[in-house]
Scaffold this motif. Sequence first.
Motif, mmCIF file in Angstrom:
data_model
loop_
_atom_site.group_PDB
_atom_site.id
_atom_site.type_symbol
_atom_site.label_atom_id
_atom_site.label_comp_id
_atom_site.label_asym_id
_atom_site.label_seq_id
_atom_site.Cartn_x
_atom_site.Cartn_y
_atom_site.Cartn_z
ATOM 1 N N THR A 11 0.809 -1.214 0.000
ATOM 2 C CA THR A 11 0.000 0.000 0.000
ATOM 3 C C THR A 11 0.842 1.264 0.000
ATOM 4 O O THR A 11 0.362 2.352 0.287
ATOM 5 N N SER A 12 2.133 1.137 -0.324
ATOM 6 C CA SER A 12 3.022 2.294 -0.301
ATOM 7 C C SER A 12 3.406 2.710 -1.706
ATOM 8 O O SER A 12 3.587 1.874 -2.589
ATOM 9 N N LEU A 13 3.551 4.024 -1.891
ATOM 10 C CA LEU A 13 4.076 4.545 -3.145
ATOM 11 C C LEU A 13 5.559 4.829 -3.051
ATOM 12 O O LEU A 13 6.161 5.357 -3.971
ATOM 13 N N GLY A 14 6.126 4.499 -1.896
ATOM 14 C CA GLY A 14 7.557 4.650 -1.723
ATOM 15 C C GLY A 14 7.968 6.079 -1.427
ATOM 16 O O GLY A 14 7.154 6.992 -1.325
ATOM 17 N N THR A 15 9.251 6.277 -1.276
ATOM 18 C CA THR A 15 9.829 7.594 -1.038
ATOM 19 C C THR A 15 10.899 7.818 -2.099
ATOM 20 O O THR A 15 12.031 7.357 -1.955
ATOM 21 N N PRO A 16 10.545 8.478 -3.208
ATOM 22 C CA PRO A 16 11.524 8.677 -4.286
ATOM 23 C C PRO A 16 12.807 9.344 -3.799
ATOM 24 O O PRO A 16 13.885 9.078 -4.310
ATOM 25 N N ASN A 17 12.686 10.237 -2.820
ATOM 26 C CA ASN A 17 13.866 10.908 -2.285
ATOM 27 C C ASN A 17 14.172 10.315 -0.915
ATOM 28 O O ASN A 17 13.332 10.325 -0.028
ATOM 29 N N ASN A 18 15.378 9.753 -0.738
ATOM 30 C CA ASN A 18 15.695 9.090 0.529
ATOM 31 C C ASN A 18 16.556 9.939 1.455
ATOM 32 O O ASN A 18 16.966 9.479 2.514
ATOM 33 N N VAL A 19 16.845 11.177 1.083
ATOM 34 C CA VAL A 19 17.712 12.009 1.922
ATOM 35 C C VAL A 19 17.069 12.248 3.283
ATOM 36 O O VAL A 19 17.736 12.247 4.317
ATOM 37 N N LEU A 20 15.752 12.450 3.299
ATOM 38 C CA LEU A 20 15.066 12.806 4.534
ATOM 39 C C LEU A 20 14.332 11.621 5.153
ATOM 40 O O LEU A 20 13.539 11.802 6.064
ATOM 41 N N ALA A 21 14.591 10.409 4.668
ATOM 42 C CA ALA A 21 13.800 9.280 5.140
ATOM 43 C C ALA A 21 14.632 8.143 5.726
ATOM 44 O O ALA A 21 14.316 7.632 6.792
ATOM 45 N N ASP A 22 15.701 7.732 5.062
ATOM 46 C CA ASP A 22 16.355 6.474 5.417
ATOM 47 C C ASP A 22 17.481 6.645 6.431
ATOM 48 O O ASP A 22 18.096 7.700 6.548
ATOM 49 N N ASP A 23 17.748 5.558 7.154
ATOM 50 C CA ASP A 23 18.950 5.397 7.980
ATOM 51 C C ASP A 23 19.024 6.300 9.205
ATOM 52 O O ASP A 23 20.094 6.476 9.777
ATOM 53 N N TYR A 24 17.898 6.868 9.631
ATOM 54 C CA TYR A 24 17.913 7.621 10.890
ATOM 55 C C TYR A 24 17.529 6.655 12.006
ATOM 56 O O TYR A 24 16.380 6.508 12.371
ATOM 57 N N VAL A 25 18.516 5.985 12.543
ATOM 58 C CA VAL A 25 18.286 4.913 13.508
ATOM 59 C C VAL A 25 18.326 5.498 14.919
ATOM 60 O O VAL A 25 19.204 5.190 15.704
ATOM 61 N N HIS A 26 17.356 6.376 15.231
ATOM 62 C CA HIS A 26 17.354 6.986 16.554
ATOM 63 C C HIS A 26 16.219 6.468 17.426
ATOM 64 O O HIS A 26 16.140 6.781 18.602
ATOM 65 N N GLY A 27 15.302 5.692 16.848
ATOM 66 C CA GLY A 27 14.170 5.226 17.630
ATOM 67 C C GLY A 27 14.504 4.062 18.542
ATOM 68 O O GLY A 27 13.851 3.849 19.555
ATOM 69 N N THR A 28 15.507 3.295 18.215
ATOM 70 C CA THR A 28 15.886 2.130 19.005
ATOM 71 C C THR A 28 17.381 2.173 19.261
ATOM 72 O O THR A 28 18.165 2.498 18.379
ATOM 73 N N PHE A 29 17.763 1.846 20.498
ATOM 74 C CA PHE A 29 19.159 1.964 20.884
ATOM 75 C C PHE A 29 20.049 1.070 20.037
ATOM 76 O O PHE A 29 21.082 1.485 19.537
ATOM 77 N N GLU A 30 19.644 -0.163 19.844
ATOM 78 C CA GLU A 30 20.473 -1.083 19.069
ATOM 79 C C GLU A 30 19.592 -1.876 18.108
ATOM 80 O O GLU A 30 18.517 -2.330 18.461
ATOM 81 N N THR A 31 20.075 -2.047 16.910
ATOM 82 C CA THR A 31 19.419 -2.897 15.930
ATOM 83 C C THR A 31 20.472 -3.786 15.286
ATOM 84 O O THR A 31 21.509 -3.302 14.854
ATOM 85 N N TYR A 32 20.184 -5.071 15.238
ATOM 86 C CA TYR A 32 21.114 -6.016 14.623
ATOM 87 C C TYR A 32 20.417 -6.683 13.445
ATOM 88 O O TYR A 32 19.278 -7.132 13.563
ATOM 89 N N LYS A 33 21.084 -6.743 12.326
ATOM 90 C CA LYS A 33 20.557 -7.413 11.143
ATOM 91 C C LYS A 33 21.566 -8.440 10.648
ATOM 92 O O LYS A 33 22.749 -8.153 10.554
ATOM 93 N N PHE A 34 21.065 -9.591 10.325
ATOM 94 C CA PHE A 34 21.889 -10.645 9.737
ATOM 95 C C PHE A 34 21.234 -11.087 8.443
ATOM 96 O O PHE A 34 20.028 -11.352 8.408
ATOM 97 N N LYS A 35 22.001 -11.143 7.365
ATOM 98 C CA LYS A 35 21.491 -11.568 6.071
ATOM 99 C C LYS A 35 22.460 -12.548 5.431
ATOM 100 O O LYS A 35 23.666 -12.323 5.443
ATOM 101 N N ALA A 36 21.921 -13.606 4.899
ATOM 102 C CA ALA A 36 22.714 -14.562 4.132
ATOM 103 C C ALA A 36 21.886 -14.970 2.921
ATOM 104 O O ALA A 36 20.677 -15.170 3.020
ATOM 105 N N SER A 37 22.522 -15.074 1.759
ATOM 106 C CA SER A 37 21.782 -15.395 0.545
ATOM 107 C C SER A 37 22.584 -16.352 -0.327
ATOM 108 O O SER A 37 23.802 -16.480 -0.189
ATOM 109 N N THR A 38 21.854 -17.007 -1.222
ATOM 110 C CA THR A 38 22.472 -17.934 -2.160
ATOM 111 C C THR A 38 22.326 -17.379 -3.570
ATOM 112 O O THR A 38 21.545 -16.452 -3.817
ATOM 113 N N THR A 39 23.037 -17.939 -4.502
ATOM 114 C CA THR A 39 23.011 -17.432 -5.875
ATOM 115 C C THR A 39 21.681 -17.705 -6.570
ATOM 116 O O THR A 39 21.336 -17.025 -7.531
ATOM 117 N N ASN A 40 20.897 -18.668 -6.095
ATOM 118 C CA ASN A 40 19.638 -18.994 -6.763
ATOM 119 C C ASN A 40 18.421 -18.363 -6.095
ATOM 120 O O ASN A 40 17.285 -18.728 -6.390
#
Length: 309
Positions: A11-40
């Motif tokens: 239901t989102s049209l997205g945010t064409p401009n990410n300067v004012l939207a992304d990567d402001y990680v101030h709401g939570t003290f710590e966030t950990y992400k783990f990602k692993a992927s395969t070629t297929n």
Amino acid sequence: MAQSLKLQPFTSLGTPNNVLADDYVHGTFETYKFKASTTNGGKVEYKAKVSTAQKDGKFFVKVNDEGKFQFPFLDKYTFQLCQRRSGDVKLHFDLGNYTISNKSWNFFTNVKTDTTLSKFNFRLGTNYFGSICESNTRLELVPGDAPILTHRNYIKKGSVYYGGVFSLNLQALGLKRYDALVGYTADKYEANLKHESDSKDTKELQVGTLTATATYFHDSNTKLALEVQNKGHKFNPVFSVGAQRKVNSDLTVKGKVNNKLELSLASKYALNRQFTLVAGFQLALKEKNIVDFSKFPPLPIGLQLETNF
């Protein structure tokens, strides 16, 4: 492959401009992400948010986490399982792409439930991806509730792009949401206007939230942005200005401030090919006590560690 899993929230049209939207990680003290992927197209993801608080001399830690497990099968289909600590469970099946009348269509279905299996949301949908148009349609069925039809179009033709999304309660014939986006982009500039509804069942149009954004691309590494946002029918806009600078291939920094004197700063640093660290914090410059030692941490700071393998 699995194009229904590459979409933004339906239901989102997205945010064409990410300067004012992304990567402001101030709401939570710590966030950990783990990602692993395969070629297929196989993928494993884990994200944990750790929030902390201090009250009456006692220290509290709260963890909200979620995991995703995705794998392809029979060279055409993709299955994804998502589960959150809150108990939400989602099973998603991407049924692959098919050529119909020389056009590419993607089909999918998913089920949302919880660990107690006390409720179910069934969804069936299709996506069309053309050279200038993307069209998405989804039907949601909830036992004991009205069916919901959601449709979204996004078109980009030359320098102009526009889109719309609506969700319709098929029983009451009432709109749940009705969003729209129109924008223009050039070599050095981009401007867009977006409307987001209040996401309530209604047969009457509501003003919702209007956001106008203008971005200036100083060069390939530097972006400057201005945003004006107003919620509801009363004119009480919030103005924000921000900048983003890619210092080098490993480090990106950005910052923004609004007319309420809320300052946000963030940086993203690639430690190596496997680890990326994001840090950000926000200061309410109007407050008398910018640093509150009764809380932990005393500044609204966020740390995020992303791991990719």
